[in-house]
Scaffold this motif. Structure first.
Motif, PDB file in Angstrom:
ATOM      1  N   GLY A 165       0.803  -1.216   0.000  1.00  0.00           N
ATOM      2  CA  GLY A 165       0.000   0.000   0.000  1.00  0.00           C
ATOM      3  C   GLY A 165       0.830   1.258   0.000  1.00  0.00           C
ATOM      4  N   THR A 181       0.146   6.004   0.012  1.00  0.00           N
ATOM      5  CA  THR A 181      -0.788   7.101   0.172  1.00  0.00           C
ATOM      6  C   THR A 181      -0.792   7.938  -1.077  1.00  0.00           C
ATOM      7  OG1 THR A 181       0.736   8.758   0.997  1.00  0.00           O
ATOM      8  CG2 THR A 181      -0.104   7.185   2.596  1.00  0.00           C
ATOM      9  N   LEU A 190      -8.702   3.116   4.269  1.00  0.00           N
ATOM     10  CA  LEU A 190      -7.298   3.438   4.496  1.00  0.00           C
ATOM     11  C   LEU A 190      -6.605   2.297   5.232  1.00  0.00           C
ATOM     12  CD1 LEU A 190      -5.277   5.898   4.155  1.00  0.00           C
ATOM     13  CD2 LEU A 190      -5.751   6.343   6.574  1.00  0.00           C
ATOM     14  N   GLU A 196      -7.356  -0.790   5.214  1.00  0.00           N
ATOM     15  CA  GLU A 196      -7.297  -1.977   4.379  1.00  0.00           C
ATOM     16  C   GLU A 196      -6.129  -1.964   3.393  1.00  0.00           C
ATOM     17  OE1 GLU A 196     -11.118  -2.273   2.555  1.00  0.00           O
ATOM     18  OE2 GLU A 196     -12.101  -3.042   4.382  1.00  0.00           O
ATOM     19  N   ARG A 197      -5.432  -0.838   3.267  1.00  0.00           N
ATOM     20  CA  ARG A 197      -4.273  -0.793   2.375  1.00  0.00           C
ATOM     21  C   ARG A 197      -3.122  -1.654   2.899  1.00  0.00           C
ATOM     22  NH1 ARG A 197      -3.715   5.550   0.463  1.00  0.00           N
ATOM     23  NH2 ARG A 197      -5.880   5.815  -0.249  1.00  0.00           N
ATOM     24  N   HIS A 198      -3.077  -1.842   4.194  1.00  0.00           N
ATOM     25  CA  HIS A 198      -2.063  -2.724   4.801  1.00  0.00           C
ATOM     26  C   HIS A 198      -2.718  -3.382   6.005  1.00  0.00           C
ATOM     27  CE1 HIS A 198       1.564  -4.524   6.097  1.00  0.00           C
ATOM     28  NE2 HIS A 198       2.417  -3.601   5.707  1.00  0.00           N
ATOM     29  N   GLN A 208      -0.691   4.504   7.316  1.00  0.00           N
ATOM     30  CA  GLN A 208      -0.346   4.958   5.970  1.00  0.00           C
ATOM     31  C   GLN A 208       0.328   6.326   5.978  1.00  0.00           C
ATOM     32  OE1 GLN A 208      -0.976   1.601   5.077  1.00  0.00           O
ATOM     33  NE2 GLN A 208      -0.910   2.687   3.136  1.00  0.00           N
TER      34      GLN A 208
END
Length: 301
Positions: A5, A7, A32, A34-36, A85
């Motif tokens: 992930g 930003t 947000l 869920e990106r990592h 993030q």
């Protein structure tokens, strides 16, 4: 090693706008995280339980950084600060707000690069007590590679006092200070909460090789807690083997049982982070099947 992930803020872009998040930001904050999913499990779990980004529901404040209308980073502000993030640009935007308020957080925890960068910017916070800059972030998304120890099980409320003493010893050994130095109530509540939710695992023994304690022979031989969890990820913390029984290869089978039970009961991915210099623990986790996917850092004040 893979970093997942990113930003939407990069060098040269407009400085992000910072504000506290609320109910209207719930979906954006979930996306947000869920990106990592592994790195952001703490806030993901809180958000799933509260179903809202409102501070009164989450039990703590989240500062959001926005690039235009897009939420590009978030910062959990509580006992710990946990960036989600984050980048140097979002750190630069949020640092003045953190420097302007009295420090109530005792540590910053998260992905190594953003955490160390943020700590450098918090000039008003004083010198950190210690910095652990290289803590491999591990995960296991399948069954353990070795046979589990069947004597490791979910701790029952009747064993609270025994597990509480072991938890205090673990904390003192890991952090270097006692969690009950200023009073027991808060830490007792935390240990009781984990036990009450079925999130503490232990193996007990009546034989520590000639090292009984006065008043009680029953002792914790091994323990581990689920420190944070979401629907997809459970993060293991508080792993401890009694000092008088270390070196007997007890930890790997015990951890295998924790992984097995955690995947059955809570989440398909089991994660943890470990100090880079703890080579014995790292070998143990490797035997169980954990693999490094990123690097955490912890800065403690």
């Amino acid at each position: 090693m893979t970093t997942l992930g990113g930003t939407g803020v990069h060098a040269g872009q407009e400085t992000p706008m910072v504000r506290p998040l609320g109910t209207a930001d719930t979906v954006a904050l979930r996306l947000l995280c869920e990106r990592h999913p592994v790195a952001n499990v703490f806030l993901s779990g809180r958000l799933e339980a509260a179903r809202s980004a409102d501070p009164s529901d989450l039990g703590g404040t989240v500062l959001g950084c926005f690039s235009g209308r897009e939420l590009c980073a978030a910062y959990w502000i509580g006992t710990n600060i946990i960036p989600v993030q984050a980048t140097p640009e979002t750190n630069a935007a949020v640092a003045p707000a953190l420097n302007a308020r009295p420090r109530r957080s005792t540590s910053i925890i998260g992905l190594s690069g953003p955490v160390l960068d943020l700590a450098e910017r918090l000039s008003a916070w004083g010198r950190p007590r210690w910095i652990r800059a290289d803590q491999p972030l591990l995960q296991l998304g399948g069954p353990p590679l070795i046979e589990p120890d069947p004597e490791v099980g979910v701790v029952q409320p009747a064993d609270f006092e025994t597990v509480f003493r072991a938890s205090v010893e673990m904390f003192c050994e890991e952090v270097g200070i006692s969690p009950i130095a200023q009073g027991e109530e808060g830490y007792r509540a935390r240990v009781g909460q984990l036990i009450g939710r079925g999130e503490t695992f232990a193996r007990f023994t009546d034989d520590l090789g000639g090292w009984p304690r006065p008043g009680s022979l029953r002792q914790v031989l091994f323990k581990a807690d689920i420190g944070a969890r979401s629907r997809t990820v459970a993060q293991i913390q508080g792993v401890w083997v009694h000092p008088h029984r270390r070196g007997e290869h007890l930890a790997a089978p015990a951890m295998a049982q924790v992984v097995l039970q955690t995947r059955r009961r809570f989440a398909p991915i089991v994660s943890l982070y470990v100090n880079d210099y703890n080579t014995r623990a790292r070998r143990t986790y490797e035997r169980v099947g954990f693999e490094q996917i990123d690097t955490f850092a912890t800065v403690m004040y």
